[in-house]
Write a protein that holds these residues in place. Structure first.
Motif, PDB file in Angstrom:
ATOM      1  N   ILE A   1      -2.686  -7.500  -1.881  1.00 28.59           N
ATOM      2  CA  ILE A   1      -3.839  -6.775  -2.402  1.00 28.59           C
ATOM      3  C   ILE A   1      -3.328  -5.935  -3.567  1.00 28.59           C
ATOM      4  O   ILE A   1      -2.338  -5.204  -3.425  1.00 28.59           O
ATOM      5  CB  ILE A   1      -4.463  -5.859  -1.324  1.00 28.59           C
ATOM      6  CG1 ILE A   1      -4.956  -6.696  -0.152  1.00 28.59           C
ATOM      7  CG2 ILE A   1      -5.582  -5.012  -1.915  1.00 28.59           C
ATOM      8  CD1 ILE A   1      -5.322  -5.875   1.065  1.00 28.59           C
ATOM      9  N   ARG A   2      -3.978  -6.020  -4.704  1.00 28.79           N
ATOM     10  CA  ARG A   2      -3.612  -5.217  -5.874  1.00 28.79           C
ATOM     11  C   ARG A   2      -4.517  -4.000  -5.946  1.00 28.79           C
ATOM     12  O   ARG A   2      -5.728  -4.103  -5.773  1.00 28.79           O
ATOM     13  CB  ARG A   2      -3.786  -6.022  -7.167  1.00 28.79           C
ATOM     14  CG  ARG A   2      -2.887  -7.219  -7.321  1.00 28.79           C
ATOM     15  CD  ARG A   2      -1.432  -6.867  -7.583  1.00 28.79           C
ATOM     16  NE  ARG A   2      -1.218  -5.911  -8.640  1.00 28.79           N
ATOM     17  CZ  ARG A   2      -0.854  -6.215  -9.881  1.00 28.79           C
ATOM     18  NH1 ARG A   2      -0.662  -7.454 -10.226  1.00 28.79           N
ATOM     19  NH2 ARG A   2      -0.664  -5.261 -10.766  1.00 28.79           N
ATOM     20  N   ILE A   3      -3.929  -2.850  -6.226  1.00 25.38           N
ATOM     21  CA  ILE A   3      -4.676  -1.612  -6.432  1.00 25.38           C
ATOM     22  C   ILE A   3      -4.325  -1.130  -7.837  1.00 25.38           C
ATOM     23  O   ILE A   3      -3.196  -0.705  -8.082  1.00 25.38           O
ATOM     24  CB  ILE A   3      -4.334  -0.549  -5.379  1.00 25.38           C
ATOM     25  CG1 ILE A   3      -4.630  -1.084  -3.983  1.00 25.38           C
ATOM     26  CG2 ILE A   3      -5.080   0.744  -5.648  1.00 25.38           C
ATOM     27  CD1 ILE A   3      -4.199  -0.184  -2.856  1.00 25.38           C
ATOM     28  N   GLY A   4      -5.275  -1.235  -8.721  1.00 18.09           N
ATOM     29  CA  GLY A   4      -5.007  -0.900 -10.120  1.00 18.09           C
ATOM     30  C   GLY A   4      -3.977  -1.849 -10.698  1.00 18.09           C
ATOM     31  O   GLY A   4      -3.827  -2.991 -10.252  1.00 18.09           O
ATOM     32  N   ASP A   5      -3.254  -1.380 -11.721  1.00 18.85           N
ATOM     33  CA  ASP A   5      -2.233  -2.204 -12.377  1.00 18.85           C
ATOM     34  C   ASP A   5      -0.859  -2.017 -11.769  1.00 18.85           C
ATOM     35  O   ASP A   5       0.039  -2.820 -12.007  1.00 18.85           O
ATOM     36  CB  ASP A   5      -2.164  -1.859 -13.868  1.00 18.85           C
ATOM     37  CG  ASP A   5      -3.435  -2.232 -14.600  1.00 18.85           C
ATOM     38  OD1 ASP A   5      -4.103  -3.187 -14.174  1.00 18.85           O
ATOM     39  OD2 ASP A   5      -3.761  -1.552 -15.598  1.00 18.85           O
ATOM     40  N   ASP A   6      -0.668  -0.943 -10.978  1.00 23.01           N
ATOM     41  CA  ASP A   6       0.678  -0.547 -10.573  1.00 23.01           C
ATOM     42  C   ASP A   6       1.026  -0.746  -9.106  1.00 23.01           C
ATOM     43  O   ASP A   6       2.189  -0.699  -8.747  1.00 23.01           O
ATOM     44  CB  ASP A   6       0.890   0.943 -10.871  1.00 23.01           C
ATOM     45  CG  ASP A   6       0.763   1.275 -12.333  1.00 23.01           C
ATOM     46  OD1 ASP A   6       0.453   0.366 -13.118  1.00 23.01           O
ATOM     47  OD2 ASP A   6       0.966   2.440 -12.698  1.00 23.01           O
ATOM     48  N   VAL A   7       0.037  -0.894  -8.239  1.00 18.96           N
ATOM     49  CA  VAL A   7       0.308  -0.887  -6.793  1.00 18.96           C
ATOM     50  C   VAL A   7      -0.069  -2.238  -6.182  1.00 18.96           C
ATOM     51  O   VAL A   7      -1.152  -2.752  -6.421  1.00 18.96           O
ATOM     52  CB  VAL A   7      -0.470   0.249  -6.091  1.00 18.96           C
ATOM     53  CG1 VAL A   7      -0.202   0.239  -4.597  1.00 18.96           C
ATOM     54  CG2 VAL A   7      -0.102   1.602  -6.691  1.00 18.96           C
TER      55      VAL A   7
END
Length: 67
Positions: free
Chosen positions: A12-18
């Motif tokens: 799961i991607r959260i924003g561009d960084d996580v």
């Protein structure tokens, strides 16, 4: 709240960084891998104690014992 279904190995991607990776799913727990910048604070919720609910004398003891 967004609720997602994932299988082990999926991300799961959260924003561009996580990025959260589902590492393992057990009968009573889920193991997550978290890739995030070092500047991102990641803390388990149970470690976030709200000292405002404690009597004032208890707050002073907690604050001084942690230093």
């Amino acid at each position: 709240m967004l609720v997602l279904s994932r299988k082990p190995g999926e991300r799961i991607r959260i924003g561009d960084d996580v990025t959260l990776t589902i590492v393992r799913i057990g009968p009573n727990s889920v193991r997550l891998g978290i890739d995030a910048p070092r500047s991102t604070s990641i803390v388990r919720e149970e470690l976030c104690i709200d000292f405002s609910d404690l009597p004032e004398s208890s707050q002073i003891k907690e604050e001084t014992s942690s230093h």
